[in-house]
Design an enzyme around this catalytic site. Structure first.
Site, PDB file in Angstrom:
ATOM      1  N   SER A 137       0.819  -1.223   0.000  1.00  0.00           N
ATOM      2  CA  SER A 137       0.000   0.000   0.000  1.00  0.00           C
ATOM      3  C   SER A 137       0.851   1.271   0.000  1.00  0.00           C
ATOM      4  O   SER A 137       0.395   2.326   0.433  1.00  0.00           O
ATOM      5  CB  SER A 137      -0.961   0.012   1.203  1.00  0.00           C
ATOM      6  OG  SER A 137      -1.766  -1.148   1.216  1.00  0.00           O
ATOM      7  N   ARG A 138       2.091   1.157  -0.462  1.00  0.00           N
ATOM      8  CA  ARG A 138       3.020   2.292  -0.509  1.00  0.00           C
ATOM      9  C   ARG A 138       3.369   2.838   0.879  1.00  0.00           C
ATOM     10  O   ARG A 138       3.883   3.942   1.009  1.00  0.00           O
ATOM     11  CB  ARG A 138       2.473   3.434  -1.388  1.00  0.00           C
ATOM     12  CG  ARG A 138       2.295   3.041  -2.862  1.00  0.00           C
ATOM     13  CD  ARG A 138       3.630   2.648  -3.494  1.00  0.00           C
ATOM     14  NE  ARG A 138       3.548   2.434  -4.921  1.00  0.00           N
ATOM     15  CZ  ARG A 138       3.390   1.233  -5.498  1.00  0.00           C
ATOM     16  NH1 ARG A 138       3.259   0.144  -4.745  1.00  0.00           N
ATOM     17  NH2 ARG A 138       3.356   1.121  -6.805  1.00  0.00           N
ATOM     18  N   LEU A 139       3.090   2.051   1.919  1.00  0.00           N
ATOM     19  CA  LEU A 139       3.465   2.457   3.281  1.00  0.00           C
ATOM     20  C   LEU A 139       4.838   1.867   3.586  1.00  0.00           C
ATOM     21  O   LEU A 139       5.010   1.018   4.462  1.00  0.00           O
ATOM     22  CB  LEU A 139       2.403   1.982   4.283  1.00  0.00           C
ATOM     23  CG  LEU A 139       1.000   2.541   4.053  1.00  0.00           C
ATOM     24  CD1 LEU A 139       0.029   1.963   5.076  1.00  0.00           C
ATOM     25  CD2 LEU A 139       1.016   4.063   4.119  1.00  0.00           C
TER      26      LEU A 139
END
Length: 214
Positions: free
Chosen positions: A192-194
């Site tokens: 999630s691009r985290l």
């Protein structure tokens, strides 16, 4: 569909690993050594390749890929022509940045600091380990200068090969640089691009480790 459209649709979910404060080393050099060792063991293509960024007198940044040839508590070492574009830029501004991107491991390492030349003895020792063709090539190539064609390089290599035979000395304008880090960043891709992103900043004789938002 245009190339631009295809680029906009490219997606990848990063799920291979994580990077936590608890599991990472307090010393960034140890963390780097661990990741580099894992990149080599994982047979990542050219794990020793790193992007070097310098800034010229006109304040324009430039990048190129070089190969790491040494790493210890003193810094990160590579070798090149001192009269090349990067050599001239480092002569005017002795600060640079390095970046490793190990795509298969979903990892990036960024390193910043001051750059100094290695000693003549270190440069001589490394030069002596290079293949003969590479040693001759260091004499033959006026790196970063405009040449009329490849034939110039071939003729120059033939000339220096005939002159030095099997024992070319190290060219006086060729040798090592060492970047002495004062900042490190380690990036591990996450879902999630985290992403996980840890920064180490020099503080006296130690390091301050902080998490940055991705």
């Amino acid at each position: 569909m245009t190339t631009s459209d295809r680029l906009a649709e490219l997606r990848k979910s990063y799920e291979r690993a994580e990077l936590s404060e608890e599991a990472s080393h307090a010393d960034p050099l140890q963390q780097f050594d661990q990741w580099l060792t894992e990149a080599i063991a994982g047979e990542v293509p050219e794990p020793n390749a790193m992007t070097l960024a310098t800034v010229g007198h006109d304040l324009r940044p430039s990048t190129r890929v070089v190969l790491i040839k040494g790493c210890d508590a003193r810094g990160i070492v590579w070798y090149t022509n001192y009269e090349s574009q990067k050599g001239q830029e480092l002569a005017g501004n002795p600060y640079a940045a390095l970046q490793f991107h190990w795509v298969e491991l979903e990892r990036v390492v960024r390193i910043e600091g001051r750059v100094e030349k290695t000693s003549a003895a270190e440069s001589d020792a490394y030069y002596a380990t290079r293949p003969l063709d590479s040693r001759i090539g260091a004499w033959a190539s006026p790196q970063s200068q405009v040449i009329p064609g490849r034939a110039v390089l071939v003729a120059s290599a033939a000339k220096f090969g005939a002159q030095f035979l099997l024992n070319p000395p190290r060219p006086p304008n060729w040798g090592g640089y060492r970047l002495v880090p004062d900042r490190w960043q380690f990036w591990q891709g996450r879902r999630s691009r985290l992403h996980d992103r840890l920064r180490y900043t020099r503080a006296g004789d130690g390091w301050v480790r902080e998490r940055l938002a991705p």
